[in-house]
Write a protein that holds these residues in place. Structure first.
Motif, PDB file in Angstrom:
ATOM      1  N   SER A   2      -5.158   2.941  -1.216  1.00 23.63           N
ATOM      2  CA  SER A   2      -5.892   3.109   0.035  1.00 23.63           C
ATOM      3  C   SER A   2      -5.643   1.931   0.979  1.00 23.63           C
ATOM      4  O   SER A   2      -5.321   0.823   0.558  1.00 23.63           O
ATOM      5  CB  SER A   2      -7.391   3.239  -0.245  1.00 23.63           C
ATOM      6  OG  SER A   2      -7.869   2.097  -0.918  1.00 23.63           O
ATOM      7  N   ALA A  54      -3.460   7.178   5.143  1.00 27.96           N
ATOM      8  CA  ALA A  54      -4.908   7.052   5.304  1.00 27.96           C
ATOM      9  C   ALA A  54      -5.518   8.365   5.760  1.00 27.96           C
ATOM     10  O   ALA A  54      -6.597   8.769   5.298  1.00 27.96           O
ATOM     11  CB  ALA A  54      -5.221   5.939   6.308  1.00 27.96           C
ATOM     12  N   ASN A  98      -5.512  10.706   2.811  1.00 29.66           N
ATOM     13  CA  ASN A  98      -6.568  10.309   1.890  1.00 29.66           C
ATOM     14  C   ASN A  98      -7.929  10.772   2.388  1.00 29.66           C
ATOM     15  O   ASN A  98      -8.777  11.241   1.622  1.00 29.66           O
ATOM     16  CB  ASN A  98      -6.544   8.785   1.728  1.00 29.66           C
ATOM     17  CG  ASN A  98      -7.495   8.306   0.642  1.00 29.66           C
ATOM     18  OD1 ASN A  98      -7.720   9.004  -0.341  1.00 29.66           O
ATOM     19  ND2 ASN A  98      -8.044   7.115   0.823  1.00 29.66           N
ATOM     20  N   TYR A  99      -8.119  10.677   3.687  1.00 29.16           N
ATOM     21  CA  TYR A  99      -9.367  11.124   4.299  1.00 29.16           C
ATOM     22  C   TYR A  99      -9.567  12.628   4.091  1.00 29.16           C
ATOM     23  O   TYR A  99     -10.656  13.087   3.732  1.00 29.16           O
ATOM     24  CB  TYR A  99      -9.323  10.770   5.785  1.00 29.16           C
ATOM     25  CG  TYR A  99     -10.405  11.416   6.623  1.00 29.16           C
ATOM     26  CD1 TYR A  99     -11.735  11.052   6.472  1.00 29.16           C
ATOM     27  CD2 TYR A  99     -10.082  12.376   7.579  1.00 29.16           C
ATOM     28  CE1 TYR A  99     -12.713  11.629   7.245  1.00 29.16           C
ATOM     29  CE2 TYR A  99     -11.053  12.958   8.348  1.00 29.16           C
ATOM     30  CZ  TYR A  99     -12.375  12.588   8.187  1.00 29.16           C
ATOM     31  OH  TYR A  99     -13.346  13.167   8.954  1.00 29.16           O
ATOM     32  N   LEU A 115     -14.287   5.209   5.958  1.00 27.81           N
ATOM     33  CA  LEU A 115     -12.889   5.608   6.130  1.00 27.81           C
ATOM     34  C   LEU A 115     -12.739   6.477   7.367  1.00 27.81           C
ATOM     35  O   LEU A 115     -11.805   6.336   8.147  1.00 27.81           O
ATOM     36  CB  LEU A 115     -12.408   6.364   4.883  1.00 27.81           C
ATOM     37  CG  LEU A 115     -10.987   6.943   4.937  1.00 27.81           C
ATOM     38  CD1 LEU A 115      -9.984   5.809   5.083  1.00 27.81           C
ATOM     39  CD2 LEU A 115     -10.705   7.754   3.681  1.00 27.81           C
ATOM     40  N   GLU A 140       0.838  -1.212   0.000  1.00 33.34           N
ATOM     41  CA  GLU A 140       0.000   0.000   0.000  1.00 33.34           C
ATOM     42  C   GLU A 140       0.865   1.250   0.000  1.00 33.34           C
ATOM     43  O   GLU A 140       0.589   2.216  -0.730  1.00 33.34           O
ATOM     44  CB  GLU A 140      -0.913  -0.010   1.231  1.00 33.34           C
ATOM     45  CG  GLU A 140      -2.013  -1.044   1.177  1.00 33.34           C
ATOM     46  CD  GLU A 140      -2.752  -1.179   2.496  1.00 33.34           C
ATOM     47  OE1 GLU A 140      -3.828  -1.805   2.513  1.00 33.34           O
ATOM     48  OE2 GLU A 140      -2.250  -0.655   3.526  1.00 33.34           O
TER      49      GLU A 140
END
Length: 701
Positions: A503, A682, A685-686, A568, A497
């Motif tokens: 993701s 993460a 990405n959020y 998420l 990842e």
């Protein structure tokens, strides 16, 4: 003239008396001139070395020394007379002396000097330390023997712990199949008789599992390996109410009044291990219900005293049961002991409960007391001091084993699972990885009962092949498997990842291992949570609600992107904590997270620099700073990753004498850093997906 003669006579008598005194000393005394020639030797020296006085006088003192010291001695004297420097003058030193018969004798030597008629002379005082050396050697041998015995005992304890953990794993694995299958059977249409049979079988399975846990707990207490896991807890909500709720049905069935009382002075929140605290109180209340035929049981909590940052609490369970005699009370805290044989026949049990409670209480710094009168009842009390929330920051919040509710928990929403293709397209397909066929089948069926379609793999290698299709939204993996275990699988996924910038896939450890260190190992490997075997549908449902929630009502009009973002969000941000800080103000919420992201990026660069240079202390300090900021905004994933870095770093420091070296980080610390990078990705990405979708969906969804 007569006066002078008298004075001379007195001097001679004094010298003779002094010579007699020196001769009576047990230590050996020898005087030599500047050439090493013996001028005087007392009786102690003669006896020690085995020579007569005439054999010593006029001889070189080197005759009393073993080689090579004997040949070097004249050179030592010449060097000292020339330079005035010596390592032995006026200092005590351990040497060996040479007897006339050629044997060696260990000596303590003290050397002094004097000036006589312009010539330097030296006096040596020597003490035979043969017996002292023998005793020292005996003490050293005894200490070595004791250390070896301790090492053997420690190794035996380690072997026992490993054996118990292995046996726990091996027993829990088939028990997962038994209890899981019974739970699934309970969901089908059954006659009243069949349902009663299933319920009894499930109850028997849980009793067997409880016995296994008791034996394991007692062994861990004996070995000093009991691991406490501290959390924030409310005494009323998380302890008292939960304990009473467990025992209320049986108490009601027996017609016993079960009540509670909590001192209003009790603080709102404490730092404690709620699981272990409830375990003690469960035992107290369970015994009270078991041994009370009529009347009442009260679970009370009193504040004994309040001190800065802590309160001393006393939990008491008072019943109107059969009571216990004074003679029996003294024996009840010993393992495998009950009040009498009739008690075992009438009420059952192993006699381990109170022994375990005593060990748990001592591990928590508390004490247990019992007061009982036969025929009138018993009061069990636990007294301990607990830190209050305001004064403590809990750094040891890890994934916890979940309590198992009963079959057909009414809070669980059962629904039909969609076809695999539908689940894959809607982002709800689960991959189950386990080398045990029964475990795979049961877990897949449990998931189906909750509305989740699932596929399975037999080990990590098989799982990676299936994951390459990118069809799965959640992975539940066993930890111990052939070819590739769950830990290696998780690390491989996280590395992929991070390398590809994709993701993050939620990964849940599904294992029968019995120690809290196994949960830590799973988190360090990159897993997100920990599920214990055997599990129940209710426990599984609780976990799925966090990592892969399904819509609770079919009428929802939330878009697919909103659903994905909310899922998420749940794995990245603790929304409840964040709401306590900024409320429902989305603008304030976005500003807070942006500010955190800006400072976190700076710290992350510094963390990377420390990682590249191998500066472990700096690496841990920066991780600690990020952890504190992450907890402030509810970034639970980042906080957990930073705690893992600190934990692995401390372990590395304990093993390394040179923690500043470039290789100081170690494998586990580097793995923890990779997890941090994945958590940071993460979070990024959020934030990149923005709050647009969330503006269209209630934060409480």
């Amino acid at each position: 003239m007569i006066s002078a003669l008298n004075h001379a006579t007195e001097s001679v008598h004094g010298l003779r008396r002094l010579a007699l005194m020196i001769d009576s000393v047990s230590d050996a005394i020898v005087t030599i001139d500047s050439h090493g020639i013996i001028e005087y030797a007392n009786r102690g020296a003669q006896e020690l070395f085995g020579y007569r006085l005439e054999e010593l006088l006029g001889r070189n003192v080197s005759m009393l020394m073993p080689q090579p010291d004997g040949n070097r001695h004249d050179g030592y004297i010449a060097s000292y007379l020339k330079t005035g420097q010596s390592r032995v003058m006026n200092h005590r030193r351990s040497v060996n002396g040479l007897r006339k018969d050629g044997s060696l004798v260990p000596l303590d030597l003290t050397l002094g000097q004097m000036l006589e008629d312009g010539e330097k002379k030296f006096t040596a005082v020597m003490r035979d330390v043969t017996e002292q050396r023998r005793l020292q050697q005996l003490a050293a041998e005894t200490e070595r023997a004791l250390q070896n015995a301790k090492n053997r005992a420690d190794e035996a304890n380690r072997s026992k712990s490993i054996f118990l953990a292995t046996m726990s794993h091996e027993i829990r694995t088939p028990m997962n199949g038994v209890l899981g299958s019974l739970e699934l059977l309970g969901l089908t249409e059954l006659t009243a008789s069949q349902h009663e049979t299933v319920t009894m079988a499930a109850q028997s399975g849980r009793e067997l599992l409880r016995l296994l846990d008791d034996i394991l707990d007692f062994s861990k207490i004996e070995a000093g390996r009991l691991e406490l896991r501290h959390e924030r807890a409310s005494m009323r909500e998380h302890i008292i109410d939960k304990v009473l709720a467990t025992h209320a049905p049986l108490a009601s069935k027996k017609g016993i009044e079960l009540r509670s009382r909590v001192d209003p002075a009790t603080a709102q929140r404490f730092c404690t291990d709620p699981l272990r605290l409830r375990q003690i109180l469960h035992n107290f209340v369970s015994n009270a219900v078991k041994f009370t035929l009529a009347g009442s049981i009260e679970l009370s909590l009193d504040v004994i005293r309040t001190k800065p940052g802590a309160q001393v609490l006393r939990f008491s369970v008072r019943d109107t049961g059969i009571g216990i005699s004074a003679a029996s009370q003294a024996r009840l805290f010993r393992p495998f002991v009950q009040a009498d044989g009739d008690t075992t026949r009438r009420f059952g049990g192993t006699g381990l409960g109170l022994a375990i409670c005593l060990g748990l209480a001592e591990s928590m710094g508390g004490t247990i007391a019992m007061e009982s009168v036969p025929g009138l009842g018993t009061t069990m009390s636990l007294e301990l001091s607990l830190p209050t929330l305001r004064e403590v920051e809990v750094n040891n919040c890890r994934a916890q084993l979940r309590n198992a509710p009963s079959i057909n928990d009414p809070q669980v929403q059962h629904r039909a699972a969609p076809p695999v293709t539908t689940a894959a397209s809607s982002g709800t397909l689960v991959l189950v990885v386990d080398d045990h066929a029964t475990n795979r089948n049961v877990l897949v069926r449990q998931l189906a009962s909750l509305g989740y379609a699932a596929e399975s793999a037999i080990n990590g290698v098989d799982a990676l092949e299936k994951l390459a299709t990118r069809r799965y939204s959640l992975l539940i993996s066993d930890c111990q498997m052939p070819e590739m275990d769950g830990y290696t699988l998780a690390r491989t996924i996280r590395d992929d990842e991070w390398r590809r910038g994709i993701s993050r896939l939620p990964i849940i450890a599904f294992t029968a291992n019995a120690f809290a260190s196994d949960a830590t190992r799973a988190l360090v490997a990159g897993m997100d949570d920990y599920l214990s075997k055997p599990t129940t549908i209710a426990s599984l449902s609780s976990l799925l609600e966090r990592y892969l929630p399904l819509p609770h009502t079919p009428e929802t009009n939330m878009s697919k992107s909103s659903e994905q973002l909310l899922a998420l969000r749940d794995s990245v941000i603790d929304e409840t904590h964040l709401a306590q800080i900024v409320g429902d103000d989305l603008a304030e919420r976005a500003a807070l997270l942006d500010d955190f992201k800006e400072s976190c990026d700076i710290d992350a660069k510094a963390l990377e620099a420390a990682y590249q240079s191998g500066e472990l202390h700096t690496f841990m300090e920066i991780a600690h700073r990020i952890c504190g900021a992450s907890k402030m905004v509810g970034a639970s994933g980042l906080a957990a990753a930073c705690r893992a870095i600190e934990s692995c770093g401390r372990e590395r420091l304990a093993l390394s004498d040179d923690s500043g070296h470039a290789d100081a980080l170690g494998t586990s610390t580097r793995e923890a850093y990779r997890r941090f990078q994945a958590e940071l990705d993460a979070f990024d990405n959020y934030l990149k997906q923005g709050t647009a979708c969330l503006n269209n969906a209630s934060p409480a969804t």
